[in-house]
Design a protein around this motif. Sequence first.
Motif, short mmCIF file in Angstrom:
data_model
loop_
_atom_site.label_atom_id
_atom_site.label_comp_id
_atom_site.label_asym_id
_atom_site.label_seq_id
_atom_site.Cartn_x
_atom_site.Cartn_y
_atom_site.Cartn_z
N PHE A 140 0.84 -1.19 0.00
CA PHE A 140 0.00 0.00 0.00
C PHE A 140 0.88 1.25 0.00
N THR A 141 0.35 2.34 -0.55
CA THR A 141 1.05 3.62 -0.52
C THR A 141 0.12 4.67 0.09
N ASP A 142 0.62 5.92 0.21
CA ASP A 142 -0.25 7.02 0.58
C ASP A 142 -0.89 7.59 -0.69
N ASP A 143 -1.54 8.75 -0.57
CA ASP A 143 -2.24 9.31 -1.74
C ASP A 143 -1.44 10.36 -2.47
N GLN A 144 -0.14 10.43 -2.21
CA GLN A 144 0.72 11.39 -2.91
C GLN A 144 1.14 10.79 -4.26
N GLY A 145 1.22 11.63 -5.27
CA GLY A 145 1.58 11.12 -6.60
C GLY A 145 0.39 10.47 -7.27
N SER A 146 0.61 9.92 -8.46
CA SER A 146 -0.49 9.35 -9.24
C SER A 146 -0.89 7.98 -8.69
N TYR A 147 -2.15 7.64 -8.92
CA TYR A 147 -2.65 6.35 -8.46
C TYR A 147 -1.90 5.21 -9.17
N GLU A 148 -1.66 5.35 -10.45
CA GLU A 148 -1.00 4.28 -11.22
C GLU A 148 0.43 4.05 -10.74
N HIS A 149 1.15 5.14 -10.43
CA HIS A 149 2.51 4.97 -9.91
C HIS A 149 2.47 4.25 -8.56
N GLU A 183 -3.07 3.61 -3.13
CA GLU A 183 -3.59 4.37 -1.98
C GLU A 183 -4.89 3.81 -1.44
N ASP A 184 -5.42 2.74 -2.03
CA ASP A 184 -6.66 2.15 -1.54
C ASP A 184 -6.49 1.59 -0.13
N TYR A 185 -7.56 1.58 0.62
CA TYR A 185 -7.61 0.98 1.97
C TYR A 185 -6.63 1.64 2.95
N PRO A 186 -6.67 2.96 3.09
CA PRO A 186 -5.79 3.61 4.09
C PRO A 186 -6.21 3.22 5.50
N ILE A 187 -5.25 3.20 6.41
CA ILE A 187 -5.55 2.91 7.82
C ILE A 187 -5.38 4.15 8.68
N ALA A 188 -4.99 5.27 8.07
CA ALA A 188 -4.78 6.52 8.80
C ALA A 188 -5.11 7.69 7.88
N ASP A 189 -5.08 8.89 8.42
CA ASP A 189 -5.46 10.10 7.70
C ASP A 189 -4.33 10.54 6.77
N ASN A 190 -4.61 10.60 5.48
CA ASN A 190 -3.59 10.99 4.51
C ASN A 190 -3.31 12.50 4.51
N SER A 191 -4.05 13.27 5.31
CA SER A 191 -3.83 14.72 5.32
C SER A 191 -2.65 15.12 6.20
N THR A 192 -2.08 14.17 6.96
CA THR A 192 -0.92 14.45 7.79
C THR A 192 0.21 13.50 7.41
N GLU A 193 1.45 13.93 7.63
CA GLU A 193 2.59 13.07 7.33
C GLU A 193 2.60 11.83 8.23
N GLU A 194 2.18 12.00 9.47
CA GLU A 194 2.12 10.86 10.37
C GLU A 194 1.16 9.79 9.84
N ASN A 199 0.17 4.67 6.26
CA ASN A 199 -0.46 4.10 5.07
C ASN A 199 0.55 3.49 4.10
N ARG A 200 1.78 3.98 4.13
CA ARG A 200 2.84 3.39 3.29
C ARG A 200 3.34 2.14 4.01
N ARG A 201 2.88 0.98 3.57
CA ARG A 201 3.14 -0.24 4.35
C ARG A 201 3.06 -1.47 3.47
N VAL A 202 3.58 -2.58 4.00
CA VAL A 202 3.38 -3.90 3.42
C VAL A 202 2.80 -4.78 4.52
N GLU A 203 1.70 -5.45 4.20
CA GLU A 203 1.04 -6.34 5.16
C GLU A 203 1.27 -7.80 4.77
N ILE A 204 1.64 -8.60 5.75
CA ILE A 204 1.87 -10.04 5.54
C ILE A 204 0.89 -10.77 6.45
#
Length: 212
Positions: A140-149, A183-194, A199-204
Amino acid sequence: MTTRHRAAAATAVSALIIAGAHLIGATVAHADDVKPSTPPGTEPSASAPVPIDSASPGLKIPQGGTLAPAKVLDIAEVVEDLGGEQRRQETNQTVMMALQSEVLFPENSAVFNAQAAARIQAIANEINTQKATRVRVFGFTDDQGSYEHGKELSKQRADAVQAELAKTVTAPGVTYDVRGYSEDYPIADNSTEEGRKKNRRVEITFPRSTGG
């Protein structure tokens, strides 16, 4: 009613039926576009509820009252390390380990840093302990940059983690489900860096063994 009136009424009814069919089709198409709240394959997995006798006197249901359908919900225990770099979520069915991308990869990269292998191998050892044969690796990524990237980067990172897991996971016949969700399925608010950092994560995710 004259023949002419009957024909006009039949035409009006036909028009209503056709219009209704178009409305039903539109509703179904709209429903298909709605995204689930969790990634596919990660829905609650609790066992079927035990049967309950609605006539049991111990329930003390008021006259005329009925029981709602029974449910059994997964109880999730979540443990996060002090810096939030690693999060463990455990239910009665599965274990999910989430690693923030910063502890595995440089910014905007899918190439491991020096500490990544040890973290992933520790998770692989637990997969061995649980004797899991099905493992999901979702990026997963955050919502910065393009969705395709974000889609490409999250999949590349998930692929890298899966390849590292495979070096240590020893159970024969392990199957992996590897996906990138951008950026799908965020677990936190993308409006803050925290929040974006979480949201920038890998889940196993893998099943728990019957022995717990």
